[in-house]
Design an enzyme around this catalytic site. Structure first.
Site, PDB file in Angstrom:
ATOM      1  N   LYS A 189       3.336  -0.058  -2.312  1.00 38.00           N
ATOM      2  CA  LYS A 189       2.987  -1.337  -2.822  1.00 38.00           C
ATOM      3  C   LYS A 189       2.301  -1.210  -4.283  1.00 38.00           C
ATOM      4  O   LYS A 189       2.088  -1.840  -5.241  1.00 38.00           O
ATOM      5  CB  LYS A 189       2.029  -2.212  -1.824  1.00 38.00           C
ATOM      6  CG  LYS A 189       2.799  -2.736  -0.763  1.00 38.00           C
ATOM      7  CD  LYS A 189       1.671  -3.542   0.093  1.00 38.00           C
ATOM      8  CE  LYS A 189       1.848  -4.148   1.132  1.00 38.00           C
ATOM      9  NZ  LYS A 189       0.697  -4.727   1.673  1.00 38.00           N
ATOM     10  N   LYS A 239      -0.743  -0.243  -4.911  1.00 39.53           N
ATOM     11  CA  LYS A 239      -1.723  -0.933  -4.891  1.00 39.53           C
ATOM     12  C   LYS A 239      -2.951   0.078  -4.408  1.00 39.53           C
ATOM     13  O   LYS A 239      -2.761   0.780  -3.335  1.00 39.53           O
ATOM     14  CB  LYS A 239      -2.025  -2.171  -3.589  1.00 39.53           C
ATOM     15  CG  LYS A 239      -1.155  -3.333  -4.071  1.00 39.53           C
ATOM     16  CD  LYS A 239      -0.978  -4.074  -3.026  1.00 39.53           C
ATOM     17  CE  LYS A 239      -2.336  -5.155  -2.748  1.00 39.53           C
ATOM     18  NZ  LYS A 239      -2.047  -6.083  -1.814  1.00 39.53           N
TER      19      LYS A 239
END
Length: 132
Positions: A48, A50
């Site tokens: 992701k 992130k």
């Protein structure tokens, strides 16, 4: 009664997370269950892109301490959703409406519901405001 599942990172746990989990749990009815799957640090970073402030084991512990949550699992791949649904006898898959349509491919296994997000709060905004 229904078994409900939802997925998320739940970094910097905030009121929007709590409200989403409470609404997801309510979909299960009085004797239903809520399983929450917390994204692992590796999955967040590599898949992701992130970076999490709070390690996934701590995020899972926070989520698991909520009275609306019956079970916590850890997510390590996009593909595990189908297996989680089957293994946990899930009736309803829930995500925030920012994911609208992205998980419709699971409708052959269970009902897919997208709940409105809590206005004015998000982990991204909290990170931006704090400089994280």
């Amino acid at each position: 009664m229904a078994n409900v599942i939802t997925y998320g990172t739940f970094d910097l746990f905030h009121i929007g997370h709590l409200k989403l989990l409470q609404r997801a749990r309510a979909l299960g009815g009085e004797n239903g269950t809520l399983t929450v799957v917390v994204s692992s640090d590796r999955f967040n970073l590599e898949e992701k892109q992130k970076h999490c402030v709070i390690p996934h084991r701590e995020r899972a512990e926070i989520v698991g301490a909520l009275k609306c949550v019956d079970k916590v699992l850890v997510e390590d791949s996009w593909e595990q959703k189908r297996k989680d649904i089957i293994d946990n006898n899930i009736d309803i898959f829930v995500m925030g409406d920012d994911w609208q349509g992205k998980f419709d491919f699971l409708k052959d296994l269970c009902e897919v519901v997208y709940l409105p997000r809590t206005p004015g709060v998000s982990s991204r905004d909290l990170k931006n405001k704090s400089g994280i």
